[in-house]
Scaffold this motif. Sequence first.
Motif, PDB file in Angstrom:
ATOM      1  N   LEU A 123       0.333   8.716   6.041  1.00  0.00           N
ATOM      2  CA  LEU A 123       1.069   7.719   5.266  1.00  0.00           C
ATOM      3  C   LEU A 123       2.073   8.356   4.314  1.00  0.00           C
ATOM      4  O   LEU A 123       3.074   7.730   3.959  1.00  0.00           O
ATOM      5  N   LEU A 124       1.791   9.567   3.859  1.00  0.00           N
ATOM      6  CA  LEU A 124       2.690  10.266   2.934  1.00  0.00           C
ATOM      7  C   LEU A 124       2.492  11.758   3.100  1.00  0.00           C
ATOM      8  O   LEU A 124       1.358  12.227   3.218  1.00  0.00           O
ATOM      9  N   ARG A 125       3.599  12.475   3.103  1.00  0.00           N
ATOM     10  CA  ARG A 125       3.530  13.945   3.137  1.00  0.00           C
ATOM     11  C   ARG A 125       4.664  14.478   2.276  1.00  0.00           C
ATOM     12  O   ARG A 125       5.826  14.210   2.549  1.00  0.00           O
ATOM     13  N   THR A 126       4.280  15.191   1.230  1.00  0.00           N
ATOM     14  CA  THR A 126       5.255  15.860   0.365  1.00  0.00           C
ATOM     15  C   THR A 126       4.962  17.351   0.438  1.00  0.00           C
ATOM     16  O   THR A 126       4.072  17.776   1.186  1.00  0.00           O
ATOM     17  N   LEU A 175       0.819  -1.216   0.000  1.00  0.00           N
ATOM     18  CA  LEU A 175       0.000   0.000   0.000  1.00  0.00           C
ATOM     19  C   LEU A 175       0.856   1.271   0.000  1.00  0.00           C
ATOM     20  O   LEU A 175       0.577   2.211  -0.741  1.00  0.00           O
ATOM     21  N   LEU A 176       1.892   1.308   0.822  1.00  0.00           N
ATOM     22  CA  LEU A 176       2.725   2.513   0.882  1.00  0.00           C
ATOM     23  C   LEU A 176       3.423   2.784  -0.448  1.00  0.00           C
ATOM     24  O   LEU A 176       3.534   3.941  -0.873  1.00  0.00           O
ATOM     25  N   GLN A 177       3.869   1.740  -1.115  1.00  0.00           N
ATOM     26  CA  GLN A 177       4.490   1.907  -2.427  1.00  0.00           C
ATOM     27  C   GLN A 177       3.474   2.417  -3.449  1.00  0.00           C
ATOM     28  O   GLN A 177       3.792   3.282  -4.274  1.00  0.00           O
ATOM     29  N   SER A 178       2.259   1.890  -3.393  1.00  0.00           N
ATOM     30  CA  SER A 178       1.200   2.347  -4.306  1.00  0.00           C
ATOM     31  C   SER A 178       0.862   3.811  -4.067  1.00  0.00           C
ATOM     32  O   SER A 178       0.682   4.582  -5.014  1.00  0.00           O
ATOM     33  N   ILE A 179       0.780   4.198  -2.811  1.00  0.00           N
ATOM     34  CA  ILE A 179       0.478   5.592  -2.470  1.00  0.00           C
ATOM     35  C   ILE A 179       1.592   6.505  -2.984  1.00  0.00           C
ATOM     36  O   ILE A 179       1.339   7.547  -3.581  1.00  0.00           O
TER      37      ILE A 179
END
Length: 163
Positions: A53-56, A3-7
Amino acid sequence: MNLLQSIEQHFGGLKKPTMNELRAGLEALSLTRDKISPYVTEPERLAYGRHVLLRTADVEVVVIHLPGHSKTAIHDHGSSIGCARVIEGEMLNVWYELDRGGYPEPFMAAPVAAGECMYAPRGQIHEMRNEHEERIVSLHVYSPPLTGTKAYLPYREVLDFVI
């Protein structure tokens, strides 16, 4: 791919995405209870669990866990737009508008079932409610990442507080 790679693949490279791009990214993910359950956190300071899960610089992706019979504060998203997909449960999304005194009044509500998306355009004030026993798990994507959000108290609660 996990999931993290997909996100990361769907959201990591986005620069100033539109609402349609956020939704397309959510729809492209193969989201299931099993895939998201390791990232579901229990509430701590808030009435709901929140796991980034992700922050850019341009995107923030967050898992929200709303336990049975709970709700978020009435809030906006600062200068961000957002899109969310319910993975588990059924959420009631309640929209508010500010009255002449600057206090939120509900004007519309809509259920959001598992598999469905909801939108948070810039300037929207809303509250997410779980009116059931079962928990709600949803994946939210914001652009830019959330800053400057504001919570609102209804006038009746302000009166109760001051009296």
